[in-house]
Design a protein around this motif. Structure first.
Motif, short mmCIF file in Angstrom:
data_model
loop_
_atom_site.label_atom_id
_atom_site.label_comp_id
_atom_site.label_asym_id
_atom_site.label_seq_id
_atom_site.Cartn_x
_atom_site.Cartn_y
_atom_site.Cartn_z
N ILE A 1 0.67 -1.30 -0.29
CA ILE A 1 -0.11 -0.49 -0.40
C ILE A 1 1.00 0.91 -0.10
N TRP A 2 0.83 2.49 -1.25
CA TRP A 2 1.24 3.44 -1.21
C TRP A 2 0.55 4.19 -0.08
N MET A 3 1.20 5.52 0.83
CA MET A 3 1.15 6.58 1.68
C MET A 3 1.21 7.24 0.99
N GLU A 4 1.06 9.37 1.01
CA GLU A 4 1.22 9.73 -0.02
C GLU A 4 0.99 11.18 1.67
N ARG A 5 -0.44 10.57 1.70
CA ARG A 5 0.31 11.99 3.05
C ARG A 5 0.56 12.45 3.91
N GLU A 6 0.73 13.76 3.73
CA GLU A 6 2.20 14.02 4.21
C GLU A 6 2.20 13.57 6.02
N THR A 7 0.95 13.67 6.52
CA THR A 7 1.70 13.52 8.04
C THR A 7 1.42 12.03 8.37
N GLU A 8 1.13 11.23 6.98
CA GLU A 8 1.20 9.53 7.46
C GLU A 8 2.68 9.10 6.92
N VAL A 9 3.66 10.41 5.93
CA VAL A 9 4.68 9.91 5.53
C VAL A 9 5.66 10.23 7.17
N ALA A 10 5.18 11.50 7.36
CA ALA A 10 6.14 12.22 8.29
C ALA A 10 6.38 11.48 9.72
N CYS A 11 4.74 10.17 9.50
CA CYS A 11 4.79 9.36 10.89
C CYS A 11 5.44 8.28 10.75
N TYR A 12 6.11 7.87 9.53
CA TYR A 12 7.89 7.15 9.29
C TYR A 12 8.65 6.71 8.95
N ARG A 13 8.68 8.63 8.85
CA ARG A 13 9.68 9.23 8.97
C ARG A 13 10.19 9.05 10.59
N ALA A 14 9.67 9.75 11.73
CA ALA A 14 10.26 9.36 12.62
C ALA A 14 10.03 8.02 13.25
N LEU A 15 9.32 6.90 12.72
CA LEU A 15 9.42 5.53 12.95
C LEU A 15 10.73 4.92 12.89
N PHE A 16 11.61 5.41 11.56
CA PHE A 16 12.68 4.82 10.81
C PHE A 16 13.80 6.02 11.80
N ASP A 17 13.76 7.10 11.64
CA ASP A 17 14.82 7.59 12.62
C ASP A 17 14.27 6.64 13.98
N HIS A 18 13.85 6.92 14.82
CA HIS A 18 13.73 5.41 16.42
C HIS A 18 13.71 4.28 16.01
N ALA A 19 13.74 3.85 15.17
CA ALA A 19 14.75 1.94 14.91
C ALA A 19 15.86 3.19 14.00
N ARG A 20 16.24 3.84 13.42
CA ARG A 20 18.00 4.25 13.33
C ARG A 20 18.85 3.67 14.36
N MET A 21 18.26 5.20 15.31
CA MET A 21 18.59 4.99 16.39
C MET A 21 19.01 3.86 17.59
N ALA A 22 18.08 2.97 17.59
CA ALA A 22 17.76 1.79 18.25
C ALA A 22 18.73 1.07 17.98
N ALA A 23 18.84 0.59 16.62
CA ALA A 23 19.97 -0.85 16.01
C ALA A 23 21.14 -0.56 16.12
N LEU A 24 22.15 -1.14 16.36
CA LEU A 24 23.42 -0.77 16.84
C LEU A 24 23.64 -0.06 15.30
N PRO A 25 24.64 0.81 15.79
CA PRO A 25 25.43 1.31 14.71
C PRO A 25 26.04 0.58 13.73
N PRO A 26 26.29 1.22 12.83
CA PRO A 26 26.44 0.34 11.68
C PRO A 26 27.88 -0.24 12.09
N PRO A 27 29.08 -0.18 12.59
CA PRO A 27 30.28 -1.02 12.26
C PRO A 27 30.04 -2.10 13.68
N GLU A 28 29.24 -2.12 14.22
CA GLU A 28 28.69 -2.95 15.20
C GLU A 28 28.24 -4.04 14.65
N SER A 29 26.89 -3.82 13.24
CA SER A 29 25.46 -4.09 12.99
C SER A 29 25.89 -4.76 12.07
#
Length: 290
Positions: A249-277
């Motif tokens: 499913i495509w999501m295009e509304r700015e509010t939806e996209v902003a939600c997933y931008r925040a989700l990804f930011d949380h995921a990358r911050m919770a993940a191991l840094p690239p060298p440790e990964s």
């Protein structure tokens, strides 16, 4: 021969950008309709991506909206050409019998986006898959029945991966749940080769790979995989593609996209840094011994 409609996603991208230029210029829909000698309904359908925009109409709209910057005009014209292009003109046309409309849209958007950020729960993302891993996933999906269909779909996936190379490769950032490394797809040999492939791909300057370990516990992205496609200059045109067995499913509304931008930011911050990964991927790869 049946008519193949233009990509609705590309059409909405063009319409959304035209709407922003119209509003920035203070032009009403009635004034835009007068510029094209058409109804306000047609302007609305253009902005919603429901009708294609012919070159003369686009030129008239750019003049009415006072779009004078050459770079903006070139971008709009290029987007219109892509939006109006028949799908049979794409490299993927010989494979359309095994591709869904959403998948074709995804290929088209990958061709013009500047970057992709993705979170994956259980599978290595398609752009990072080896041929053997991708084939095992395709067979397991049961969506394609014959060897010919499976071969065609795998060939499409491998061709898509060319967006990570070449003169203008996309910026690609993948956060993988640790389960991706342990879900045995295709057997131990296939998994070992796949993990080594991840290590090799991560050496490219445009590819970032992180692993979100089990030890992090509950987190906001654990409900499912998604892709966030970003576009040059216009962040407002970013798109999200959520993945599900019944259809993406495509999501295009700015509010939806902003939600997933925040989700990804949380995921990358919770993940191991690239060298440790990468160190973790290396350790798991050693576990897959013949």
């Amino acid at each position: 021969m049946p008519t193949v409609k233009p990509s609705t996603v590309l059409g909405r991208q063009l319409g959304d950008e035209l709407k922003r230029f119209r509003e920035a210029a203070g032009v009403s829909m009635a004034q835009a309709a007068e510029a094209l000698d058409c109804t306000k309904g047609k302007i609305s359908r253009i902005e919603n991506g429901h009708v294609p925009v012919r070159s003369p109409d686009l030129i008239a709209l750019m003049q009415a909206y006072r779009v004078e910057e050459p770079e903006s005009r070139v971008r709009l014209m290029a987007l219109a050409r892509r939006a109006n292009r028949r799908r049979r003109e794409g490299w993927w046309h010989p494979y359309t019998s095994v591709l869904s409309d959403t998948y074709v849209d995804q290929i088209e958007m990958e061709a013009i986006c500047a970057g992709i950020r993705t979170y994956q729960v259980q599978l290595v993302p398609g752009l990072l898959q080896t041929e053997e891993y991708g084939r095992a996933v395709t067979v397991a999906s049961r969506a394609w029945q014959t060897p010919e269909e499976i071969d065609q779909f795998v060939r499409v996936r491998l061709t898509r991966q060319e967006r990570l190379a070449g003169e203008s490769p996309i910026e690609y950032w993948a956060v993988l749940a640790e389960g991706v490394l342990h879900q045995q797809v295709g057997g131990t040999d296939v998994m070992r080769a796949q993990l080594h492939h991840l290590l090799a791909m991560a050496q490219r300057p445009n590819v970032t790979i992180q692993v979100l370990p089990f030890s992090r516990g509950a987190h906001s992205s654990m409900y499912g995989p998604y892709l966030l496609l970003t576009f040059p200059q216009m962040a407002s045109l970013d798109l999200v593609l959520t993945e599900a067995p019944a259809g993406n499913i495509w999501m295009e509304r700015e509010t939806e996209v902003a939600c997933y931008r925040a989700l990804f930011d949380h995921a990358r911050m919770a993940a191991l840094p690239p060298p440790e990964s990468l160190a973790l991927i290396q350790r798991v790869a050693k576990e897959y011994r013949s």
